[in-house]
Every structure is written in C-alpha cells, then in structure tokens.
Write a protein that holds these residues in place. Structure first.
Motif, short mmCIF file in Angstrom:
data_model
loop_
_atom_site.label_atom_id
_atom_site.label_comp_id
_atom_site.label_asym_id
_atom_site.label_seq_id
_atom_site.Cartn_x
_atom_site.Cartn_y
_atom_site.Cartn_z
N SER A 155 5.96 4.80 -9.01
CA SER A 155 7.10 4.02 -8.54
C SER A 155 8.36 4.87 -8.43
CB SER A 155 7.35 2.84 -9.48
OG SER A 155 7.56 3.31 -10.81
N GLY A 156 8.54 5.80 -9.38
CA GLY A 156 9.70 6.68 -9.29
C GLY A 156 9.64 7.59 -8.08
N SER A 157 8.44 8.01 -7.70
CA SER A 157 8.29 8.86 -6.51
C SER A 157 8.72 8.12 -5.25
CB SER A 157 6.84 9.33 -6.38
OG SER A 157 6.46 10.10 -7.50
N ALA B 71 22.74 14.12 -9.90
CA ALA B 71 23.11 13.06 -10.82
C ALA B 71 22.65 11.69 -10.31
CB ALA B 71 24.62 13.05 -11.04
N THR B 72 22.73 11.47 -9.01
CA THR B 72 22.28 10.19 -8.44
C THR B 72 20.79 10.00 -8.62
OG1 THR B 72 24.06 10.30 -6.80
CG2 THR B 72 22.25 8.77 -6.37
N VAL B 73 20.02 11.03 -8.31
CA VAL B 73 18.56 10.93 -8.45
C VAL B 73 18.17 10.78 -9.91
CG1 VAL B 73 16.39 12.15 -8.08
CG2 VAL B 73 18.15 12.20 -6.32
N VAL B 74 18.82 11.52 -10.81
CA VAL B 74 18.51 11.41 -12.23
C VAL B 74 18.83 10.00 -12.75
CG1 VAL B 74 19.17 12.21 -14.52
CG2 VAL B 74 18.76 13.86 -12.70
N THR B 75 19.94 9.43 -12.29
CA THR B 75 20.28 8.07 -12.70
C THR B 75 19.25 7.07 -12.23
OG1 THR B 75 22.63 8.64 -12.59
CG2 THR B 75 22.06 6.30 -12.59
N ILE B 76 18.77 7.22 -11.01
CA ILE B 76 17.72 6.34 -10.49
C ILE B 76 16.47 6.41 -11.36
CG2 ILE B 76 16.16 5.94 -8.55
CD1 ILE B 76 18.42 6.82 -6.69
N VAL B 77 16.06 7.64 -11.70
CA VAL B 77 14.84 7.82 -12.50
C VAL B 77 15.03 7.29 -13.92
CG1 VAL B 77 13.26 9.54 -13.44
CG2 VAL B 77 14.10 9.77 -11.09
N VAL B 78 16.20 7.54 -14.52
CA VAL B 78 16.45 7.09 -15.89
C VAL B 78 16.44 5.57 -15.98
CG1 VAL B 78 18.20 7.00 -17.70
CG2 VAL B 78 17.66 9.18 -16.60
N LEU B 79 17.12 4.89 -15.07
CA LEU B 79 17.12 3.43 -15.09
C LEU B 79 15.72 2.86 -14.88
CD1 LEU B 79 20.37 2.67 -13.04
CD2 LEU B 79 20.05 2.51 -15.51
N HIS B 80 14.95 3.50 -14.02
CA HIS B 80 13.58 3.05 -13.79
C HIS B 80 12.73 3.26 -15.05
CE1 HIS B 80 10.86 1.52 -10.76
NE2 HIS B 80 9.95 2.39 -11.13
N THR B 81 12.95 4.36 -15.74
CA THR B 81 12.21 4.64 -16.97
C THR B 81 12.59 3.66 -18.08
OG1 THR B 81 12.11 6.98 -16.37
CG2 THR B 81 11.66 6.40 -18.67
N LYS C 281 0.84 -1.21 0.00
CA LYS C 281 0.00 0.00 0.00
C LYS C 281 0.86 1.25 0.00
CE LYS C 281 -3.58 2.35 2.69
NZ LYS C 281 -4.43 2.27 3.92
N GLY C 282 1.95 1.24 0.77
CA GLY C 282 2.84 2.40 0.79
C GLY C 282 3.58 2.60 -0.51
N SER C 283 3.80 1.52 -1.27
CA SER C 283 4.52 1.64 -2.54
C SER C 283 3.65 2.19 -3.66
CB SER C 283 5.09 0.28 -2.95
OG SER C 283 4.04 -0.62 -3.29
N VAL C 284 2.34 2.04 -3.56
CA VAL C 284 1.45 2.56 -4.60
C VAL C 284 0.82 3.89 -4.21
CG1 VAL C 284 0.90 0.26 -5.47
CG2 VAL C 284 -0.52 1.26 -3.69
N MET C 285 1.01 4.32 -2.97
CA MET C 285 0.50 5.61 -2.52
C MET C 285 1.60 6.37 -1.78
SD MET C 285 -3.45 4.88 -1.37
CE MET C 285 -2.96 3.74 -0.06
N PRO C 286 2.64 6.80 -2.50
CA PRO C 286 3.72 7.54 -1.83
C PRO C 286 3.23 8.91 -1.36
CG PRO C 286 4.02 7.59 -4.21
CD PRO C 286 2.87 6.65 -3.94
N GLN C 287 3.74 9.33 -0.22
CA GLN C 287 3.37 10.61 0.35
C GLN C 287 4.61 11.44 0.62
OE1 GLN C 287 0.85 10.13 3.79
NE2 GLN C 287 -0.41 8.55 2.83
N PRO C 288 4.63 12.69 0.23
CA PRO C 288 5.79 13.54 0.52
C PRO C 288 6.04 13.64 2.02
CG PRO C 288 4.34 14.58 -1.09
CD PRO C 288 3.60 13.38 -0.57
#
Length: 305
Positions: A235-237, A257-267, A95-102
């Motif tokens: 999922s990226g959030s 750069a670390t965060v962008v790499t995480i998002v790019v690989l996930h995409t 549930k926490g993985s499909v409803m991320p909260q800031p």
C-alpha cells in the motif's frame, strides 16, 4: 423506345465527356437529398477540428479537477457523478492497488478519466467490519484454552475503527492536497492532482488491509507482523509511486519530507490498528482469583500471625 441497356450509364457518359473537355474542372456528387458531398466533407473537417479542441479542453479540465460534476452541490446529480463507475473499473483499480508497478502512476493510469468515491467508501466500510470481527475472533481463538476467559463482543470497537479509518482516508488526503496546492501554486494547473483523485488513491490503497485483517485471525504474533509488513510495503508503494512524480520537482528536503510523512502516517495506521484490535491475541491470560486461592491466602495469613 430505347432499351434499358442504352440508358443505364447515360449520366456517367455525360460526365466523362465534360471531363475530357475540361480535365481541371471540379465535380460535385449529389446525394438523394440534393446535398453536395463537399458540404458533408467540410462539415467532417470542422467536426474533427472541434473534437480535437474538445479533447484538449477535456484533458485540461481533468488535470485541474478530474471529471466536472453536473449541477450544484445541493443536487443529487452533483454527487451521482462521484459514483459513476462500473464493476470492471472498480476491480481494475483494486487490482492496481494490490499490484503496484514502478513507472505506472496509479492516478494517471487508473483514475485520470473518472475518479470515484464508490470504491474508497466501500473499501473503508469493509475494512472497519473486517478489522473488528477479525480482532474479536483472534482474541477468542487465543483465549479458548483459558477456562477463566469469558468472551464478550466489543461493539464499541466498530465506532473506534470507523472514526480512525475514515479520518485517515479523508483528513490525510485533505492535508496532503492542500500542501501540494500551496507548494505548487500555478504549476498545479499543469501536473497536479485534484482533491477527488487524492482521496480516491488513498481509499484504494487501503484495500490490501482487508485480506490482511482476515489473516490476522491466526493467533501467531510473528505471522501478524510479517503480514503487516507486506501490506505496508504494497500500500505504501502505491502512495509513493503516485505522489513522488508531483513532489520531486520541489526542493530536495521538501520532497523527501513529504514522502516520509506519507509513509509514516500510513505505518502508524497499520501498526496502531494491529496493536489495538489484536493485542489480546498475544497477551498472557490473566487468571481470576478463585475461592481455593483466596482460602490458601487466608490460611497462610493466619499461620503467619
């Protein structure tokens, strides 16, 4: 003989006389086993102090590496501790993985007390089969009106999907965990994530792709891209909200750069799976040459000659 009423509170009357004679005197209350209560209370104080120390040690141990497994790595108990979760914990983490909260870190809020491999393992296995089955059904529904199309189950896609998904769910967390450990150094002892926690959050972040792959059966390309965009954002959030607090104290270039790499690989994982397993659903049908077509081409060739 004295009546029971005369003897009922004799002990307390003697204690009252002693207190009236010396008000500053301390009293001891004896239990049935002739053990003073002061000893029990002192033991309780010591127990409370020890429990606080144990809680601090346990919290420090969790910060270093999560729950410490018992026994050596060659024993069954060592791996059993990685699957020591119940159904409600797994459902809560899903549930926490499909409803991320800031502001709600997935690792600290859901995994810190007991990271597991049970949920990530079964999520990856389910995603492999849902991706392959949905891809075959999507291809069949898209080509059902094509008389020249002959459906053949493509079982080799199961192997390809398993290799891709499990490599992503293991190799990417290994690389990220090693990079964060190298960058943080001694500071990791305070606020870093363990390897098990890193693998766990990556595994649970893939859950959203299971219902997404099922909905990809609908043979509409625009719907596929809309669903994949929603799944990538969700999922990226989870990953960004989890790892940004760890890398933000680093240099600005390294953190971004670390965060962008995480998002790019996930995409790349999401787009690659969509293009490979569901590309036939939107490709134009290729008609096989029939006997009449060959006859017409042959006749035209003779007339030209």
């Amino acid at each position: 003989m004295a009546s029971p009423n005369n003897l009922q509170f004799q002990e307390f009357e003697e204690a009252a006389e002693l207190l009236s004679a010396d008000p500053g005197a301390s009293t001891l209350s004896m239990s049935g086993s002739n053990t003073p209560n002061t000893t029990a209370s002192a033991g309780e104080d010591v127990k409370l102090d020890l429990s606080e120390d144990e809680e601090g040690q346990q919290e420090s141990s969790e910060l270093l590496g999560g729950q410490k497994p018992s026994g050596g790595f060659w024993t069954f108990e060592y791996y059993q501790s990685f699957f020591n979760v119940d159904t409600m914990q797994v459902l809560d983490r899903v549930k926490g993985s499909v409803m991320p909260q800031p502001g709600r870190n997935f690792i600290k809020y859901y995994l810190r007390s007991n990271p597991d491999l049970y949920g990530p393992f079964w999520i990856c296995v389910t995603l492999v089969f849902s991706m392959v089955i949905s891809g075959n059904l999507s291809t069949f529904l898209a080509e059902r009106k094509n008389s020249t199309f002959h459906y053949r189950p493509q079982f080799h896609r199961v192997t390809i999907a398993a290799v891709v998904i499990f490599m992503y769910a293991w190799l990417v967390p290994i690389g990220l965990w090693g990079f964060l450990t190298w960058r943080q150094g001694a500071e990791r002892q305070i606020g870093g994530y363990s390897f098990l926690e890193t693998v766990c959050v990556y595994g649970y972040s893939l859950f959203i792709y299971i219902p997404t792959s099922v909905l990809w059966i609908i043979p509409y390309d625009w719907l596929h891209w809309m669903l994949i965009l929603i799944a990538m954002v969700i999922s990226g959030s989870v990953l960004v909200l989890t790892f940004w607090p760890v890398v933000r104290d680093d240099t600005k270039v390294t953190a971004v750069a670390t965060v962008v790499t995480i998002v790019v690989l996930h995409t790349l994982l999401a787009v690659g799976c969509k293009l490979y397993f569901f590309h036939a659903a939107t490709s134009p049908p290729t008609a096989l040459p029939t006997s009449s077509t060959l006859h017409n081409h042959t006749t035209l060739a003779f007339k030209t000659d």
